[in-house]
Design an enzyme around this catalytic site. Structure first.
Site, short mmCIF file in Angstrom:
data_model
loop_
_atom_site.label_atom_id
_atom_site.label_comp_id
_atom_site.label_asym_id
_atom_site.label_seq_id
_atom_site.Cartn_x
_atom_site.Cartn_y
_atom_site.Cartn_z
N GLU A 1 0.86 -1.15 -0.06
CA GLU A 1 -0.06 0.06 -0.19
C GLU A 1 0.79 1.26 -0.03
OE1 GLU A 1 -2.74 -0.26 3.38
OE2 GLU A 1 -3.59 -2.20 2.63
N CYS A 2 1.99 1.20 -0.44
CA CYS A 2 3.03 2.19 -0.32
C CYS A 2 2.79 3.08 -1.88
CB CYS A 2 4.44 1.71 -0.39
SG CYS A 2 5.57 2.82 -0.34
N GLY A 3 3.39 4.23 -1.95
CA GLY A 3 3.14 4.97 -3.11
C GLY A 3 4.30 4.45 -4.18
#
Ligand SMILES: *[C@@H]1O[C@H](CO)[C@@H](O)[C@H](O)[C@H]1NC(C)=O
Ligand SMILES: *[C@@H]1O[C@H](CO)[C@@H](O)[C@H](O)[C@H]1NC(C)=O
Length: 184
Positions: free
Chosen positions: A56-58
């Site tokens: 769920e990271c950029g």
């Protein structure tokens, strides 16, 4: 007299070797994301890239796409990418192994193995990360998608911070591939 001297010198050397430990990257093992134990001796002779991942990271899209391209470019014969999900950076890998596995397979079709979720630092630190951090005199991930590059003898040669480091990773892998293997 001389004999005693050489005997004690010999023992000193043995002692030093014993206390430096015999742990190598190839003596490690870790559970894959389906729970199967994987011994790292299977990576002997290959270049290895170890990366801590999060869903769920950029940086997630960019990294999975780039990691897949990297794996396809060098092939499994030359390069092993080992991905370790970790929830320690921004809590961006909250799900269970089985959920991470099905979501990542669906979205990115990873061309490399995912391992069971780990902590890279702290009390329940994975022994793989203890080895990697120790080998680099304390260089440790500060965010998702940090990478350690190991040569074909299992020595950690480089640490890459999060961010757009793939150009540098290609350069380093090319350098390692065209370098003669260390005489063992
Ligand atoms: C990581 O550490 C946290 C906090 O100590 C703990 O709750 C969690 O279970 C650990 N996760 C793993 C995979 O070891
Ligand atoms: C690495 O491990 C050795 C032996 O256990 C220890 O003495 C040393 O302090 C460790 N280095 C780091 C940076 O953790």
């Amino acid at each position: 007299m001389e004999q005693v001297f050489f005997l004690s010198l010999f023992c000193l050397i043995c002692g030093a070797l014993a206390s430096s430990g015999t742990e190598t990257f190839y003596s490690l093992s870790a559970k894959d994301i389906t729970g199967k134990m994987i011994g790292f001796e299977r990576y002997s002779g290959k270049i290895v890239l170890v990366v801590n991942v999060a869903s769920e990271c950029g940086y997630t899209d960019y990294n999975y796409i780039q990691l897949n391209q990297l794996q396809l470019r060098y092939g499994e014969e030359s390069l092993a990418i080992l991905a370790f999900p970790c929830n320690q950076f921004g809590a961006q890998e909250p799900a269970k192994d089985s959920e991470i596995n099905s979501m990542i397979r669906y979205k990115y079709k990873p061309q490399f193995p995912l391992f069971s979720k780990v902590n890279v630092t702290g009390e329940s630190q994975s022994e793989v990360y203890r080895f990697l951090i120790n080998s680099t005199n304390g260089l440790e991930p500060k965010w998702n998608f940090c990478k350690y590059l190991l040569d074909r003898d299992g020595l950690v040669v480089q640490f890459f911070d999060q961010g757009k480091t793939f150009d540098k990773i290609y350069d380093s892998i090319d350098g390692l591939l065209y370098r003669k293997r260390r005489e063992l």
